[in-house]
Scaffold this active site. Sequence first.
Site, short mmCIF file in Angstrom:
data_model
loop_
_atom_site.label_atom_id
_atom_site.label_comp_id
_atom_site.label_asym_id
_atom_site.label_seq_id
_atom_site.Cartn_x
_atom_site.Cartn_y
_atom_site.Cartn_z
N TYR A 222 -15.30 17.21 -15.59
CA TYR A 222 -15.72 15.81 -15.80
C TYR A 222 -16.95 15.50 -14.78
O TYR A 222 -16.85 16.32 -13.52
CB TYR A 222 -14.49 14.77 -15.28
CG TYR A 222 -14.85 13.15 -15.22
CD1 TYR A 222 -15.21 12.58 -16.30
CD2 TYR A 222 -14.86 12.75 -14.11
CE1 TYR A 222 -15.53 11.21 -16.44
CE2 TYR A 222 -15.11 11.47 -13.95
CZ TYR A 222 -15.52 10.60 -15.20
OH TYR A 222 -15.81 9.31 -15.17
N ARG B 21 0.92 -1.27 -0.23
CA ARG B 21 -0.04 -0.01 0.11
C ARG B 21 0.84 1.25 0.12
O ARG B 21 0.63 1.98 -0.70
CB ARG B 21 -0.90 -0.09 1.29
CG ARG B 21 -1.72 1.14 1.16
CD ARG B 21 -3.09 1.26 1.93
NE ARG B 21 -3.21 0.16 3.00
CZ ARG B 21 -2.48 0.35 4.43
NH1 ARG B 21 -1.92 1.46 4.65
NH2 ARG B 21 -2.64 -0.53 5.20
N ASP C 295 -6.78 19.22 -14.26
CA ASP C 295 -7.15 17.88 -14.82
C ASP C 295 -6.35 17.93 -16.09
O ASP C 295 -7.27 18.53 -17.16
CB ASP C 295 -8.40 17.62 -14.66
CG ASP C 295 -8.77 16.19 -15.02
OD1 ASP C 295 -8.15 15.49 -15.89
OD2 ASP C 295 -10.04 15.77 -14.62
N LYS D 175 -7.56 6.99 -19.55
CA LYS D 175 -7.89 7.36 -21.03
C LYS D 175 -6.55 7.18 -22.00
O LYS D 175 -6.23 6.34 -22.14
CB LYS D 175 -8.22 8.80 -20.85
CG LYS D 175 -9.54 8.85 -19.60
CD LYS D 175 -10.65 8.19 -19.86
CE LYS D 175 -11.57 8.09 -18.75
NZ LYS D 175 -11.99 9.38 -18.02
C1 LIG Z 1 -12.36 10.04 -16.64
C2 LIG Z 1 -12.00 10.99 -16.23
C3 LIG Z 1 -11.89 11.23 -14.89
C4 LIG Z 1 -12.24 10.23 -13.70
O1 LIG Z 1 -11.21 9.24 -13.88
P1 LIG Z 1 -11.62 7.31 -13.67
O2 LIG Z 1 -10.36 6.87 -14.01
O3 LIG Z 1 -12.69 7.09 -14.55
O4 LIG Z 1 -11.75 7.45 -12.05
C5 LIG Z 1 -11.42 12.54 -14.42
N1 LIG Z 1 -11.17 13.53 -15.10
C6 LIG Z 1 -11.44 13.52 -16.55
C7 LIG Z 1 -11.26 14.75 -17.74
C8 LIG Z 1 -11.81 11.98 -17.15
O5 LIG Z 1 -12.01 11.98 -18.51
#
Ligand SMILES: *Cc1c(COP(=O)(O)O)cnc(C)c1O
Length: 379
Positions: free
Chosen positions: A98, A46, A170, A195
């Site tokens: 998001y 962890r 982000d 992604k």
């Molecule tokens: C998918 C996404 C998230 C969240 O990510 P997860 O891996 O699904 O928890 C946050 N910000 C953006 C811009 C995203 O496309």
Amino acid sequence: MGFSTKAIHAGVEPDPFTGSIMTPIHLTSTYVQEELGKHKGYEYSRVSNPTRTVLERNIAALENGREGLAFASGMAAETAIFHLLKAGDHVIVSRNVYGGTYRVGKLVLDSYNLDFEFVDTTDLQTIKKAIRPNTKMVFIETPTNPTMEITDLAAVAKLCQSRKLVSVVDNTFATPYLQNPLEYGLDIVVHSATKYLNGHSDMLGGLIVLNDPQLIERLRFIQKSVGGILSPFEAWLCIRGIKTLAVRMDRSCANAMEVALYLSRHRKVKKVNYPGLVSHPQHRLAQKQMRGFGGMISFDLGTLENAKKLLKSVRLCALAESLGGVETLISHPATMTHASIPLEERNRIGVTDGLVRISVGIEDVEDILADLKKALAAI
Ligand SMILES: *Cc1c(COP(=O)(O)O)cnc(C)c1O
């Protein structure tokens, strides 16, 4: 070192015991210690794991940051960042972030007396006006999801530094290949590695990169305490995915530009949101702070009925949430990713019922265009 070289080599060493060029997947919870207090840097998975360490070093190199931290999902990473806050704090967030960021702020952390306010961060004055004595953090997404609004990274960094606010970006849509927010002076970069970084739609993960030693220490402490860490296998999938990030992004950007141009000329399409189009209100800013315009496009078909028809008629473009994989995905933000946002708020931020989002993959662009052409004819 160039980006592609770093993507393939940074943090990666051949295994010292076998010479294995690929990073081993260290499936272990604990590590044998030689004697009390004497170990090889790993005590419990962890806290840290050698496979995860490789990914954390790699993403830090790609974002030109000091330290990287890997989590089980993008949302686990974001939630770790929000754990830097204390009850009573106020956070300013980009208005069309998001959907999950909205949900965790408004519907989970609000009960811990954290106040999330969603504003138009494309306008610096709006951010300034939103700052209160208890504001501690500014969380932006650029380009935003799904309307592709661009926020000025340098301007937000400067404002946050002068007001002593923690600034977070982000960077999921742009990836470190197209945009490096830390270089503009922002404090923390967060990614959904699910992604583009992984790029093959076969894992979930979240990554954070930052420079400030105090924030690093606190986030490491939060990571091991709260425990939302990335598994060794997912870390390995992400390490492998990142090796081809540059070539995938080049193709994705080129395909997206062609798709955006095609859609913008189609009479059934009311509006196309893509930062690469000259018609995008912040095209120049995107040109300034990004090295490419990305693979994400949204476009408005006017009504829910039209959007439904298109989504029913596509064959190659797969109707699915998520983005950033090698395959083209198409979705309906109002009922899918952004369903947790109330209707009135959705309309205000441009997530209308006719809006369709497309994550342009790396297939042959002629095939993507042919699929869209046939589906648009069904409207
Ligand atoms: C998918 C996404 C998230 C969240 O990510 P997860 O891996 O699904 O928890 C946050 N910000 C953006 C811009 C995203 O496309």
